[in-house]
Design a protein around this motif. Structure first.
Motif, mmCIF file in Angstrom:
data_model
loop_
_atom_site.group_PDB
_atom_site.id
_atom_site.type_symbol
_atom_site.label_atom_id
_atom_site.label_comp_id
_atom_site.label_asym_id
_atom_site.label_seq_id
_atom_site.Cartn_x
_atom_site.Cartn_y
_atom_site.Cartn_z
ATOM 1 N N UNK A 111 0.834 -1.207 0.000
ATOM 2 C CA UNK A 111 0.000 0.000 0.000
ATOM 3 C C UNK A 111 0.865 1.252 0.000
ATOM 4 N N UNK A 112 1.830 1.307 0.896
ATOM 5 C CA UNK A 112 2.676 2.493 0.977
ATOM 6 C C UNK A 112 3.677 2.559 -0.173
ATOM 7 N N UNK A 113 4.029 1.416 -0.738
ATOM 8 C CA UNK A 113 4.884 1.430 -1.933
ATOM 9 C C UNK A 113 4.145 2.100 -3.084
ATOM 10 N N UNK A 114 2.878 1.764 -3.250
ATOM 11 C CA UNK A 114 2.069 2.396 -4.296
ATOM 12 C C UNK A 114 1.982 3.897 -4.059
ATOM 13 N N UNK A 115 1.712 4.293 -2.816
ATOM 14 C CA UNK A 115 1.643 5.719 -2.491
ATOM 15 C C UNK A 115 2.974 6.417 -2.776
ATOM 16 N N UNK A 116 4.076 5.767 -2.376
ATOM 17 C CA UNK A 116 5.396 6.365 -2.561
ATOM 18 C C UNK A 116 5.739 6.531 -4.031
ATOM 19 N N UNK A 117 5.442 5.519 -4.843
ATOM 20 C CA UNK A 117 5.732 5.584 -6.277
ATOM 21 C C UNK A 117 4.910 6.686 -6.940
ATOM 22 N N UNK A 118 3.607 6.726 -6.630
ATOM 23 C CA UNK A 118 2.732 7.738 -7.233
ATOM 24 C C UNK A 118 3.195 9.142 -6.848
ATOM 25 N N UNK A 119 3.535 9.330 -5.571
ATOM 26 C CA UNK A 119 3.945 10.665 -5.130
ATOM 27 C C UNK A 119 5.307 11.051 -5.686
ATOM 28 N N UNK A 120 6.237 10.101 -5.724
ATOM 29 C CA UNK A 120 7.576 10.418 -6.244
ATOM 30 C C UNK A 120 7.541 10.750 -7.727
ATOM 31 N N UNK A 121 6.543 10.250 -8.446
ATOM 32 C CA UNK A 121 6.394 10.572 -9.867
ATOM 33 C C UNK A 121 5.661 11.888 -10.075
ATOM 34 N N UNK A 122 5.203 12.481 -8.977
ATOM 35 C CA UNK A 122 4.526 13.771 -9.071
ATOM 36 C C UNK A 122 3.063 13.669 -9.438
ATOM 37 N N UNK A 123 2.477 12.469 -9.330
ATOM 38 C CA UNK A 123 1.066 12.292 -9.662
ATOM 39 C C UNK A 123 0.186 12.603 -8.452
#
Length: 410
Positions: A111-123
């Motif tokens: 769950x937090x990996x998905x959040x981290x990836x989305x946020x780090x990509x600026x989405x």
């Protein structure tokens, strides 16, 4: 003659591919056309082939994800408000560096990996919602269409699933549904001797630890002999279980972190029905009706016989899951999550009931299915705490998916 038949079949397949290509392109502009295509195939005597099922399996989750990601919950209510706050304050660099200060993230690593990836990509956070809802419904429909071949019945169940969840609920608290749907598909593969199913189970557990329950039930089901008496015992124990479990877990409530969760789910706020809220009666009615429907299907006579039906390891597991879930009927949150969010584990029972030879029995099952639809979907618009923002239902009447892509690219 055979050559002519093969040519005709080839043309039909090509026509279906072309039809769904046009529908797919149109869905990006008007997602609302997708459920109408489904209803067209259910209501009218149109032959439904494998191409149609595969198309529905992709397009229906796309429709649900489009609606969900455009859904706006006002007044800071619902779990989604907590998701968004957590997303806004999350530091992806700390997560990827395995910093001990964010150890809580690793309780829910996927769950937090998905959040981290989305946020780090600026989405934006809508991408998290879109991804989770799409995966949840895709896994639901994949489990359904890979396990059974009665295509009209599959479409009926697809329509039921889309209406079974109250939109304001599933779209604002979707982590459990996503977790259990992924694990449901994983366990279906495991039962069919596909070891890759365990990878799906691990992914599901990384979203929410409640996924341990169906995995444990699968192991337990190997030692269970299904019987009507066992189901009746589960119902009885479910009615008297609460005071017993409260007394049994009293000593565990002093344990840091875990004790608080046990207290909250067993004897605390999350363990009790909230009948002081108007919408709680509708929720309780849905839980009651769906439970009675499932019990009716298992207890009914005719071809739907336990000794015959539950020779299948998959159906045996589903029967065991039903018995275990009924043990928690007095515990609000646990029961809701295992029964409503765990709909994927009841699909085989529903499908088997639709395979009855008696036409009257099929009609009765379909009637029960639609009686169990969550009417809160149509009533929560009037409740202040469940007010819906500008995104819904406008997002099904305009090219929301294209706007979402454009928003994140810009």
């Amino acid at each position: 003659m055979s050559k002519t038949i093969k040519t005709t079949q080839h043309h039909m397949v090509m026509y279906n591919h072309l039809f769904w290509l046009v529908v797919s392109a149109s869905a990006f502009i008007f997602p609302s056309i997708i459920p109408f295509c489904l209803l067209l195939f259910i209501v009218f005597p149109i032959e439904v082939n494998k191409v149609d099922i595969k198309a529905f399996r992709v397009l229906l989750p796309l429709f649900m994800a489009a609606v969900a990601s455009g859904y706006e919950r006002l007044n800071g209510t619902g779990d989604i408000s907590k998701y968004i706050i957590s997303f806004d304050y999350m530091n992806p660099e700390l997560f990827f560096s395995l910093d001990h200060s964010v150890a809580y993230y690793y309780v829910y690593p996927i769950w937090y990996l998905l959040n981290a990836v989305v946020k780090s990509l600026g989405f934006s956070f809508e991408v998290v919602t879109f991804t989770c809802i799409y995966v949840a419904y895709y896994c639901l429909f994949k489990t359904l269409s890979s396990s059974f071949s009665e295509r009209k019945n599959i479409l009926i169940i697809m329509a039921f699933i889309c209406l079974f969840f109250s939109f304001p609920i599933v779209f604002s608290s979707y982590r459990t549904v996503t977790c259990l749907s992924i694990i449901g598909l994983g366990l279906a593969k495991v039962i069919n001797d596909n070891s890759r199913g365990w990878l799906l189970c691990i992914i599901g557990l990384g979203i929410h630890p409640i996924g341990l329950v169906p995995i444990a039930i699968l192991i337990l089901s190997k030692f269970i002999v299904p019987s009507k008496k066992l189901l009746l015992v589960s119902i009885f124990l479910g009615l008297v279980m609460k005071p017993i479990l409260i007394h049994a877990t009293a000593g565990l409530q002093a344990i840091p972190i875990i004790g608080g969760k046990i207290s909250m789910y067993i004897s605390g706020e999350w363990g009790s029905y909230r009948f002081h809220e108007a919408g709680e009666y509708l929720l309780f009615l849905q839980l009651l009706l769906f439970s009675l429907f499932l019990i009716f299907m298992v207890m009914s006579s005719n071809k739907f016989n336990i000794n015959f039906n539950f020779q299948s390891p998959y159906l045996k597991f589903c029967f065991t899951y039903l018995c275990i879930v009924l043990l928690f009927m007095s515990f609000r949150t646990i029961f809701i999550r295992l029964q409503l969010s765990g709909i994927v584990f009841f699909i085989p029972l529903l499908m088997y009931a639709l395979r009855q030879n008696l036409y009257s029995k099929k009609l009765l099952v379909i009637l029960f299915l639609f009686v169990c639809i969550d009417i809160r979907t149509f009533m929560f618009f009037n409740y202040t705490s469940y007010q819906i923002g500008d995104g819904f239902p406008a997002n099904i009447l305009q090219p929301y998916i294209i706007e979402l892509i454009g928003k994140n690219i810009s």
